[in-house]
Design an enzyme around this catalytic site. Structure first.
Site, PDB file in Angstrom:
ATOM      1  NE  ARG A 222      -3.202   7.597 -11.704  1.00 43.20           N
ATOM      2  CZ  ARG A 222      -2.630   8.461 -12.527  1.00 43.20           C
ATOM      3  NH1 ARG A 222      -3.033   8.551 -13.784  1.00 43.20           N
ATOM      4  NH2 ARG A 222      -1.667   9.241 -12.106  1.00 43.20           N
ATOM      5  CB  ALA A 243     -13.611   7.922  -4.865  1.00 43.30           C
ATOM      6  CG  HIS A 244      -8.855   6.471  -4.357  1.00 43.41           C
ATOM      7  ND1 HIS A 244      -8.364   5.642  -3.386  1.00 43.41           N
ATOM      8  CD2 HIS A 244      -9.237   7.601  -3.722  1.00 43.41           C
ATOM      9  CE1 HIS A 244      -8.432   6.230  -2.219  1.00 43.41           C
ATOM     10  NE2 HIS A 244      -8.968   7.426  -2.391  1.00 43.41           N
ATOM     11  CG  ASN A 245      -7.997   1.590  -4.681  1.00 46.96           C
ATOM     12  OD1 ASN A 245      -7.357   2.638  -4.532  1.00 46.96           O
ATOM     13  ND2 ASN A 245      -7.440   0.461  -5.093  1.00 46.96           N
ATOM     14  CB  SER A 263     -11.840   1.462  -0.640  1.00 45.31           C
ATOM     15  OG  SER A 263     -10.510   1.735  -1.016  1.00 45.31           O
TER      16      SER A 263
END
Length: 331
Positions: A222, A243-245, A263
């Protein structure tokens, strides 16, 4: 056991029937392992030589092949052998595991959860507070869906998968065994005194589009804030890390052991080869391909193929490898 005549199969495949066979077809098999009740496929010319000694009574072959099947044997000529084989495999696909009851007595379903018509919830599942399941959602045994998550119609979640709180899942998705969706993103910073690490809270969620398939033991973390997003039609192999974002566009492919750092943005139709790794805050634009084992350290232009570690234009990298090989031979 299912069995079909070659004519019945061709009605589904819609190929050009060459020759004929009286054998009933009971399933597909590799050309060297097939028996007389099986159909095989010849996807390229290098496999044509194996047909003579194969026991298969029929084969899917490319439309540009000039082979003849022989006595009591048949070919189905098709434009794309792989896509025709997909139809054939669907024809012989065994039925899914049976649920004796729609919701198993050992499943724990919170009183506030909304369960759509036709849902199946297996043994030892957990469905948390304010979860919403659409119609015909299937949770196989030992699945956990935590609070405020929504799962749209006809999605299938296999055993061991955990979907954390506040995730939004589209329709017709497939999550294979032991998938993790919505766990904390990996965020730490050195403490002020330099003696430890401070955990950065991850308060976002995961949004997954329609017709997404995620392989066994893969993880989609998340976001720190906002959302990690996987677009419609994406296909993710086993043992993949998102991974996140990170944001994946539509119909992207990620092969096994590949990973996106935080990201990362993928455009539509991006292909990530096995064991490739993508640096954080990198953009790979639509239609680009990353070769297996590559390490992407910067943005990749639309439609470009990159290869190597660090990744660069595939043609340039291949030239470098050839030059290095020649140099080593001359030492």
């Amino acid at each position: 056991m299912k069995s079909y005549s070659i004519t019945e199969i061709n009605t589904i495949i819609k190929g050009e029937l060459i020759g004929d066979t009286t054998q009933k077809i009971k399933g597909p098999e590799e050309i060297q392992k097939a028996n007389s009740n099986q159909i095989t496929f010849i996807g390229s010319k290098k496999y044509e030589k194996l047909w003579t000694n194969s026991k298969a009574s029929a084969a899917l072959i490319s439309a540009n092949s000039n082979m003849l099947p022989g006595d009591n044997r048949a070919f189905l000529k098709v434009k794309n052998v792989d896509l025709a084989m997909a139809k054939l495999l669907e024809l012989f696909n065994p039925p899914a595991p049976v649920f004796d009851t729609d919701i198993h007595p050992t499943a724990v379903v919170h009183e506030t959860a909304k369960i759509g018509e036709g849902c199946k919830i297996g043994a030892n599942c957990y469905v948390g507070k304010d979860v919403e399941l659409g119609k015909e959602v299937t949770l196989y045994p030992n699945v956990c869906v935590f609070d405020e998550t929504t799962i749209d119609n006809n999605t299938v979640v296999w055993s061991g998968t955990i979907i954390r709180e506040r995730c939004i899942i589209g329709s017709h998705c497939i999550f294979h065994t032991n998938v993790s969706i919505g766990a904390d993103g990996f965020g730490y910073r050195p403490s002020d005194d330099g003696k430890g690490l401070v955990k950065i809270p991850q308060i976002g969620n995961v949004i997954i589009g329609h017709y997404v398939e995620i392989g066994a033991n893969s993880c989609v973390d998340r976001a720190k804030f906002s959302s990690t997003i996987i677009g419609d039609g994406c296909k993710i192999d086993n043992l993949v890390q998102v991974a996140h974002n990170s944001i994946m566009g539509r119909s992207c492919i990620m092969a096994g052991h590949s990973g996106l750092a935080g990201s990362v943005t993928l455009g539509d139709g991006v292909v990530i080869g096995g064991s490739a790794s993508i640096k954080d805050h990198t953009t790979i634009n639509s239609g680009a391909t990353v070769g297996a084992g590559s390490g992407v350290m910067g943005d990749v232009k639309a439609g470009k193929t990159v290869l190597g570690y660090p990744a660069q234009d595939a043609r340039e990298m291949l030239k470098q490898w050839v030059a290095i090989r020649k140099f080593m031979k001359n030492q």
